[in-house]
Scaffold this motif. Structure first.
Motif, PDB file in Angstrom:
ATOM      1  N   GLY A  19     -19.800   4.085   2.201  1.00  0.00           N
ATOM      2  CA  GLY A  19     -18.658   3.751   1.361  1.00  0.00           C
ATOM      3  C   GLY A  19     -18.940   2.933   0.126  1.00  0.00           C
ATOM      4  N   ALA A  20     -20.186   2.647  -0.181  1.00  0.00           N
ATOM      5  CA  ALA A  20     -20.491   1.873  -1.381  1.00  0.00           C
ATOM      6  C   ALA A  20     -20.221   2.707  -2.631  1.00  0.00           C
ATOM      7  N   THR A  21     -20.064   2.033  -3.755  1.00  0.00           N
ATOM      8  CA  THR A  21     -19.933   2.767  -5.009  1.00  0.00           C
ATOM      9  C   THR A  21     -21.258   3.436  -5.360  1.00  0.00           C
ATOM     10  N   VAL A  97     -23.256  -2.405   2.391  1.00  0.00           N
ATOM     11  CA  VAL A  97     -23.708  -3.591   3.125  1.00  0.00           C
ATOM     12  C   VAL A  97     -23.551  -3.378   4.622  1.00  0.00           C
ATOM     13  N   ARG A  98     -22.424  -2.823   5.011  1.00  0.00           N
ATOM     14  CA  ARG A  98     -22.173  -2.621   6.442  1.00  0.00           C
ATOM     15  C   ARG A  98     -23.201  -1.666   7.058  1.00  0.00           C
ATOM     16  N   PRO A 134     -23.753  -9.213  -7.009  1.00  0.00           N
ATOM     17  CA  PRO A 134     -24.954  -9.972  -6.694  1.00  0.00           C
ATOM     18  C   PRO A 134     -25.144 -10.080  -5.184  1.00  0.00           C
ATOM     19  N   LEU A 135     -26.250 -10.689  -4.789  1.00  0.00           N
ATOM     20  CA  LEU A 135     -26.609 -10.758  -3.377  1.00  0.00           C
ATOM     21  C   LEU A 135     -26.536 -12.186  -2.868  1.00  0.00           C
ATOM     22  N   HIS A 136     -26.027 -12.348  -1.645  1.00  0.00           N
ATOM     23  CA  HIS A 136     -26.144 -13.661  -1.002  1.00  0.00           C
ATOM     24  C   HIS A 136     -27.251 -13.606   0.049  1.00  0.00           C
ATOM     25  N   ALA A 137     -27.516 -14.724   0.682  1.00  0.00           N
ATOM     26  CA  ALA A 137     -28.663 -14.821   1.590  1.00  0.00           C
ATOM     27  C   ALA A 137     -28.570 -13.836   2.752  1.00  0.00           C
ATOM     28  N   GLY A 138     -27.351 -13.569   3.219  1.00  0.00           N
ATOM     29  CA  GLY A 138     -27.191 -12.621   4.322  1.00  0.00           C
ATOM     30  C   GLY A 138     -27.625 -11.216   3.932  1.00  0.00           C
ATOM     31  N   HIS A 139     -27.301 -10.809   2.707  1.00  0.00           N
ATOM     32  CA  HIS A 139     -27.737  -9.502   2.231  1.00  0.00           C
ATOM     33  C   HIS A 139     -29.261  -9.431   2.185  1.00  0.00           C
TER      34      HIS A 139
END
Length: 210
Positions: A19-21, A97-98, A134-139
């Protein structure tokens, strides 16, 4: 005595669309693989179907028709969910992400992520066109874990040395680089060293690009 030669089986690739763009990447991969005579097995998640409606004029049936075989994400008993079903591997384009997180942890909840997990356990190539910024640490941790499991995280970052003149050329360059990872050369872009003539720095400045 006449010998019977068994023809080589047609090469197979699993293509996942989440489902990402950036659904154009999955669509272009399906088009190019058909041209290369690679048998395609498509699984598109429900969020992927929703993104299709946002980003294109195509219907789900149109996309399914682009693949040789297609499956519902809920069909976890499909052929591509088994390691005995031999393939070249899998490309998830785009990868949300999922989906990345599920593949990274092995906590698969649908056919798309299950098929990727199966390819990884069978040591087949899995390319995740992770589309987030942008990305956070979890990504970042999820990307690292997916990489440790054997996947290749391939964000669709455009390259400019080929001087793309259109969005179509940018998409082709990225898709061509992804297919390179499977030793498939679709001739979609100019490789490094085969470039257009360099533009003098003064001309760049004059165009307001600097």
């Amino acid at each position: 005595m006449q010998q019977h030669v068994t023809p080589a089986p047609r090469r197979r690739m699993i293509v996942g669309i989440s489902g990402a763009t950036g659904i154009i990447f999955g669509l272009r991969i399906l088009q190019v693989l058909r041209r290369l005579d690679i048998e395609t097995h498509l699984v598109m998640s429900k969020p992927g179907e929703r993104t299709l409606a946002y980003e294109t004029e195509l219907k789900v049936r149109d996309v399914r028709a682009m693949a040789d075989f297609n499956y519902l994400d809920a069909d976890v008993g499909a052929a591509i969910a088994s390691g005995s079903f031999r393939t070249m591997g899998m490309i998830v384009a785009p990868c949300s992400v999922r989906s990345l997180s599920a593949i990274a942890t092995g906590n698969t909840d649908g056919l798309l992520t299950r098929a990727a997990d199966v390819c990884l356990k069978e040591r087949r190539r899995v390319v995740l066109m992770f589309r987030e910024t942008p990305l956070h640490a979890g990504h970042i941790r999820a990307m690292a874990q997916a990489t440790e499991n054997g996947a290749i995280v391939f964000p669709p970052v455009p390259a400019f040395y080929d001087r793309p003149a259109s969005l179509d050329e940018m998409v082709n360059h990225t898709v061509g680089r992804v297919l390179d990872l499977y030793d498939l050369d679709a001739g979609l872009f100019n490789r490094w060293g085969v470039q257009p003539e360099a533009v003098p720095p003064d001309d760049v400045c004059a165009r307001g690009d600097a």
